[in-house]
Scaffold this active site. Structure first.
Site, PDB file in Angstrom:
ATOM      1  N   HIS A 167      47.951  17.355  20.242  1.00  0.00           N
ATOM      2  CA  HIS A 167      48.239  16.149  19.469  1.00  0.00           C
ATOM      3  C   HIS A 167      49.152  16.484  18.290  1.00  0.00           C
ATOM      4  O   HIS A 167      50.105  15.762  18.007  1.00  0.00           O
ATOM      5  CB  HIS A 167      46.942  15.518  18.943  1.00  0.00           C
ATOM      6  CG  HIS A 167      46.240  14.667  19.934  1.00  0.00           C
ATOM      7  ND1 HIS A 167      45.496  15.195  20.964  1.00  0.00           N
ATOM      8  CD2 HIS A 167      46.153  13.324  20.050  1.00  0.00           C
ATOM      9  CE1 HIS A 167      44.980  14.195  21.670  1.00  0.00           C
ATOM     10  NE2 HIS A 167      45.372  13.049  21.140  1.00  0.00           N
TER      11      HIS A 167
ATOM     12  N   HIS B 133      39.220  20.676  16.745  1.00  0.00           N
ATOM     13  CA  HIS B 133      40.198  21.723  16.443  1.00  0.00           C
ATOM     14  C   HIS B 133      39.873  22.409  15.132  1.00  0.00           C
ATOM     15  O   HIS B 133      39.340  21.792  14.213  1.00  0.00           O
ATOM     16  CB  HIS B 133      41.618  21.154  16.341  1.00  0.00           C
ATOM     17  CG  HIS B 133      42.251  20.875  17.652  1.00  0.00           C
ATOM     18  ND1 HIS B 133      42.673  21.872  18.503  1.00  0.00           N
ATOM     19  CD2 HIS B 133      42.547  19.707  18.273  1.00  0.00           C
ATOM     20  CE1 HIS B 133      43.197  21.319  19.587  1.00  0.00           C
ATOM     21  NE2 HIS B 133      43.124  20.014  19.476  1.00  0.00           N
TER      22      HIS B 133
END
Length: 170
Positions: free
Chosen positions: A107, A146
């Site tokens: 992303h 993440h």
């Protein structure tokens, strides 16, 4: 490397604890803007309403994503860094990750790639698009999928691929 991993984990906990017991709908929404649909829509709109510069923008973006995706996939498979929600005890992510590994953040790579291209073709939007890309990266940490290091690696990947595609086409 151990020192980096520890610092990355501590920083992850610091950020993740901000959202630990909160409604994360706004953070999820921000993260979803980095799913990719918006990038294609932006390219098509620019191509349709500004044929010269918009066409070059669209072709550069398509080339960049065609280069970024294989590099991203190879890095994920080679590094095999487990996501914090899969590795750290007593941690439940606010979303289900799309795959098993976390480095680099796809992303974030895509967001910084797009931000870099927009900044190159439309400099008046530079601050806005880099702020948006940064918030997408932060959202991935806040959602628990993440580490901050994954975000830095994703940003680096996106910026590098963007520079390569601009060198080739622009």
């Amino acid at each position: 490397m151990n020192l980096f991993a520890r610092a990355d984990t501590q920083l992850f906990y610091w950020f993740f604890n901000i959202t630990k017991r909160r409604n994360c709908a706004p953070v999820r929404w921000v993260s979803k803007t980095g799913d990719g649909h918006l990038y294609l829509l932006l390219g098509i709109v620019l191509w349709a309403f500004e044929p010269d510069r918009g066409s070059l923008f669209l072709y550069t973006a398509l080339l960049a994503y065609a280069m970024e995706l294989p590099v991203y996939l190879v890095l994920k498979k080679y590094v095999k860094r487990l996501r914090p929600c899969d590795l750290l005890l007593n941690l439940k992510a606010h979303i289900s990750p799309s795959d098993k590994f976390s480095l680099p953040s796809g992303h974030t790579a895509a967001a910084f790639l797009m931000a870099s291209l927009v900044a190159e073709f439309y400099p008046g939007f530079t601050l806005l698009v880099y702020a948006w890309a940064s918030v997408i990266g932060l959202s991935r940490v806040l959602l628990g999928v993440h580490y901050p290091g994954d975000i830095l690696a994703g940003a680096g990947l996106g910026l590098t691929i963007s520079a390569l595609s601009l060198h080739v086409l622009a």
